[in-house]
Enzyme design. Structure first.
Site, PDB file in Angstrom:
ATOM      1  N   VAL A  13       1.331  -0.874  -0.188  1.00  0.00           N
ATOM      2  CA  VAL A  13       0.217  -0.354  -0.017  1.00  0.00           C
ATOM      3  C   VAL A  13       1.023   1.060  -0.458  1.00  0.00           C
ATOM      4  O   VAL A  13       1.768   1.327   0.169  1.00  0.00           O
ATOM      5  CB  VAL A  13      -0.869  -0.207   1.371  1.00  0.00           C
ATOM      6  CG1 VAL A  13      -2.430  -1.121   0.983  1.00  0.00           C
ATOM      7  CG2 VAL A  13      -0.021   0.453   2.963  1.00  0.00           C
ATOM      8  N   SER A  14       0.455   2.103  -0.317  1.00  0.00           N
ATOM      9  CA  SER A  14       1.329   3.381  -0.974  1.00  0.00           C
ATOM     10  C   SER A  14       1.592   4.235   0.596  1.00  0.00           C
ATOM     11  O   SER A  14       2.559   5.272   0.333  1.00  0.00           O
ATOM     12  CB  SER A  14       0.902   4.499  -2.503  1.00  0.00           C
ATOM     13  OG  SER A  14       0.803   3.693  -3.332  1.00  0.00           O
ATOM     14  N   THR A  15       0.546   4.080   1.555  1.00  0.00           N
ATOM     15  CA  THR A  15       0.847   5.812   2.947  1.00  0.00           C
ATOM     16  C   THR A  15       0.580   4.394   3.778  1.00  0.00           C
ATOM     17  O   THR A  15      -0.361   3.375   4.022  1.00  0.00           O
ATOM     18  CB  THR A  15      -0.770   5.689   2.982  1.00  0.00           C
ATOM     19  OG1 THR A  15      -2.304   5.699   2.697  1.00  0.00           O
ATOM     20  CG2 THR A  15      -0.629   6.960   0.696  1.00  0.00           C
TER      21      THR A  15
END
Length: 189
Positions: A8-10
């Protein structure tokens, strides 16, 4: 062996959905990265997953974009895995390179990525040619302005130039100044 990879990016996003899907797909071990963009290729979880897979294994992802955000990077990762004879499976896109259909789809994606690179290169060359036609100078600005170079050439022709001092004045290396002078004098001749 099935090796899973989730990303996941964040930090605010959760891996739960991906982890459950990978466990449901029968992954023996799962590596993950949280808060890491797909644009960054050096990811600790991905690095561990790539080191773990062996010939005959399958790297399983929830979606292909978990491996790489750009098609070019994705093709690069998949190419490395295929050279190690590791299969790739994407649960959401129903792609499995262990099947003929999955291999076909991967090759189709690779061809599209190559086509995209060619188009970008062609557009770049066309843009540069158009800019040159309009008289725009491409590249770094000259280290010695054109008008000042003319006076330096005259001084060099009359023998009244100290290369070291002139180079220091223009904040360039003496070799750079000599190169400019030789080019300009050769062009005039």
């Amino acid at each position: 062996m099935k090796v899973g990879y989730a990303r996941v990016s964040t930090d605010e996003q959760h891996l739960d959905l991906q982890l459950q899907a990978l466990e449901g797909a029968g992954c023996d071990v799962v590596f993950s990265d949280q808060g890491v963009s797909g644009a960054i290729f050096e990811r600790p979880g991905l690095t561990r997953a790539l080191r773990r897979v062996r010939r005959g294994d399958t790297l399983v992802v929830w979606k292909l974009d978990r491996l790489g955000r750009s098609l070019g990077k994705l093709v690069q990762v998949v190419g490395v895995l295929r050279s190690k004879q590791v299969e790739i499976a994407s649960l959401s896109e129903a792609i499995d390179t262990a099947t003929p259909g999955g291999t076909f789809l991967f090759h189709l994606m690779a061809a599209l990525a190559e086509f995209e690179r060619s188009l970008i290169s062609e557009r770049t060359r066309a843009g540069l040619a158009a800019a040159r036609k309009r008289g725009r100078r491409i590249g770094r600005p000259p280290s010695i302005p054109e008008g000042e170079l003319a006076s330096l050439i005259e001084m060099a022709g009359s023998g009244f130039i100290d290369i070291e001092k002139a180079a220091d004045q223009y904040k360039v290396h003496p070799r750079t100044l000599k190169r400019h002078l030789v080019r300009a004098i050769t062009a005039r001749a």
